[in-house]
Write an enzyme that holds these catalytic residues in place. Structure first.
Site, PDB file in Angstrom:
ATOM      1  CG  HIS A  99       2.156  -7.211  -5.405  1.00 54.44           C
ATOM      2  ND1 HIS A  99       2.624  -8.153  -4.497  1.00 54.44           N
ATOM      3  CD2 HIS A  99       3.179  -6.981  -6.272  1.00 54.44           C
ATOM      4  CE1 HIS A  99       3.867  -8.476  -4.827  1.00 54.44           C
ATOM      5  NE2 HIS A  99       4.233  -7.773  -5.893  1.00 54.44           N
ATOM      6  CD  GLU A 153       8.487  -7.659 -15.292  1.00 51.77           C
ATOM      7  OE1 GLU A 153       8.287  -8.844 -15.495  1.00 51.77           O
ATOM      8  OE2 GLU A 153       9.601  -7.136 -15.415  1.00 51.77           O
ATOM      9  CG  ASP A 154       3.811  -5.845 -14.535  1.00 50.50           C
ATOM     10  OD1 ASP A 154       4.407  -6.694 -15.205  1.00 50.50           O
ATOM     11  OD2 ASP A 154       3.727  -5.893 -13.302  1.00 50.50           O
ATOM     12  CG  ASP A 204       7.914  -9.232  -5.400  1.00 51.49           C
ATOM     13  OD1 ASP A 204       6.723  -8.905  -5.507  1.00 51.49           O
ATOM     14  OD2 ASP A 204       8.563  -9.803  -6.304  1.00 51.49           O
ATOM     15  CG  ASP A 229      14.413 -26.049  19.513  1.00 47.28           C
ATOM     16  OD1 ASP A 229      13.876 -27.123  19.189  1.00 47.28           O
ATOM     17  OD2 ASP A 229      15.182 -25.420  18.756  1.00 47.28           O
TER      18      ASP A 229
END
Ligand code: MN
Length: 500
Positions: A47, A75-76, A137, A258
């Site tokens: 990721h 964060e993790d 992200d 368009d």
């Protein structure tokens, strides 16, 4: 594809980049996320790597790419912001910390929405780069949404469509906005997504034959006249943007010209106008369809010449003409300022008044739907440019009034406003202003303050809050006056002595 693909992309765009540092950041993130898996079962590091790769693909500088690699680390994992700072410096650490703060939203429903908006505005006011990385992200999360449970899928998609995409739009990042919208539209409203996708495929395959012929004929003419063309190709309209337009046009797809447009990119502004001339000589223009966004850019900075012409078999084709620089600004907006260009990093950001206003507004606490509605009007609505008689430009939401304009100039101009001229005509203060209007505010120094009745029609948060706060302060003054008079009567205090 591992880190090698990322390094290759960076090297191609920017031969002088510090690849060792990027590799180091990758190893650092990979180690921190070791053993973690995404909902899809893939190793977690795929990721942040995808996020970094996207940032590299749109040619952003290495510090943002490194922040992209590290964005989920605090964060993790056991690694802290302080560790990141020690290893990669304070600039990268402050971006990573900004992204981490954006991620922490625990509320549900309306509260979640408010909190989301508030945090994003804080992030933008602090450092726009945080928002750009957050978009990368979110794009990857949307692309891999399939492996999440349905309710989570819907929530993330809706949030992206209602909050992320409009903010990307306001930052002029057309390409990212389009991708965010199309990826989330699929989950928010699958039925209409299918309908528009089908319609688009059918309609463009029908038109494609003529379009390619038109392109070839026009290209030949460019060669004959010696216009230096950098690129000339068809561009397909994004699905969600087509959906919105279909709704505006009562679902009549034949009136939308368009769906596929022909886009010409040339070296200079002079070439743009020359190209327009050649196209109009070759194909008859549709009346009132020429838009000069070069001389009069859209408020988000968009610049191009647009024209629609009758081409082969009377088919109407839209042409969009722009320089390379305009193209980059249209696709990447504010992010273009951090793109790597010809060996120099361009970092100068134009004064964007609304970003400065955000810094002010983020201090306000949003309590209810009404506050959000006001905010949406200020920031998500289409913007217009209105001119002062001296030629200064004031950027306002659509349908703003002369009072909004007056307060955008200065609080005093608003408070003392007694009338206005729009394009030299005396006009009423509740008139809806239009793009390009020249507005002259008439003030009276003796005027005490704003008329509370203006609250009924003003559109901007700024004007509203200043009228209200004036009303409040004059009311408290009035009460204080009354109180002191009453006190005076009671205690017979000497007039020059203030009651404490
Ligand atoms: Mn992430």
């Amino acid at each position: 594809m591992g880190v090698e693909g990322l390094l290759k992309t960076i090297r191609t765009n920017n031969p002088e980049a510090d690849l060792d540092l990027v590799r180091l950041a990758y190893d650092y993130a990979a180690k921190a996320h070791e053993g973690q898996k995404r909902a899809s079962g893939e190793p977690y590091i795929t990721h942040p790597l995808a996020v970094a790769r996207y940032l590299a693909e749109i040619n952003l500088d290495t510090s943002m790419i490194i922040a992209g690699l590290l964005h989920d680390v605090p964060e993790d994992t056991g690694v802290t912001i302080e560790d990141v700072e020690k290893n990669f410096g304070s600039d990268v650490a402050s971006m990573v910390s900004g992204i981490t703060k954006l991620g922490k939203i625990k509320y549900r429903g309306v509260e979640r929405y408010i909190e989301n908006l508030r945090k994003m505005f804080i992030a933008i006011a602090q450092d726009v780069r945080i928002m750009i990385i957050k978009f990368a992200d979110r794009l990857h999360n949307l692309k891999t949404l399939g492996s999440l449970p349905e309710n989570k899928r819907y929530r993330i998609a809706l949030e992206s469509l209602e909050i992320f995409a409009p903010i990307a739009g306001r930052l002029g990042m057309g390409e990212i906005k389009g991708q965010l919208e199309d990826l989330s539209f699929k989950y928010v409203d699958p039925e209409n997504y299918q309908w528009v996708t089908k319609l688009q495929t059918e309609s463009s395959s029908e038109r494609n034959k003529n379009l390619e012929q038109t392109r070839i004929i026009t290209e030949k003419e460019f060669h004959t006249t010696g216009i230096p063309i950098i690129s000339f190709h068809g561009r397909v309209k994004h699905i969600y943007s087509l959906y919105r337009k279909l709704i505006r046009y009562n679902k009549e797809i034949d009136k939308i010209y368009d769906i596929v447009a022909l886009r010409v990119i040339v070296p200079t502004i002079a070439d743009c106008y020359a190209t327009l001339g050649i196209i109009h000589k070759l194909w008859r223009p549709v009346p009132n369809r020429i838009k000069d966004y070069i001389a009069q850019p859209k408020p988000n900075g968009y610049q191009s010449l647009h024209t629609a012409t009758f081409c082969l078999e009377g088919e109407i084709v839209e042409f969009q003409i722009r320089t390379e620089k305009m193209h980059e600004e249209a696709e990447y907006g504010i992010a273009a300022h951090w793109q790597y260009k010809d060996g120099i990093k361009e970092r100068k950001i134009k004064e964007i008044t609304w970003i400065n206003e955000l810094a002010q507004i983020q201090k306000t606490v949003f309590k209810n739907i009404k506050d959000i509605e006001n905010l949406k009007i200020d920031f998500f609505q289409n913007r217009i440019f209105v001119w002062t008689p001296k030629g200064d430009i004031i950027d306002l939401p659509e349908e703003a009034t002369p009072i909004d304009f007056a307060y955008a100039i200065h609080t005093d101009v608003g408070n003392k406003c007694v009338g206005c001229r729009i394009n030299n005509q005396l006009s009423s203060l509740d008139t809806s202003l239009r793009n390009g209007d020249i507005v002259d505010i008439i003030t009276d120094k003796k005027r005490k303050g704003p008329n509370p009745g203006w609250l009924k029609f003003v559109k901007t948060n700024g004007a509203k809050s200043r009228i209200k706060s004036y009303a409040k302060s004059s009311l408290t003054d009035w009460i204080k006056d009354k109180l002191s008079i009453m006190k005076k009567d009671k205690n017979d205090t000497p007039p020059n002595q203030k009651a404490s």
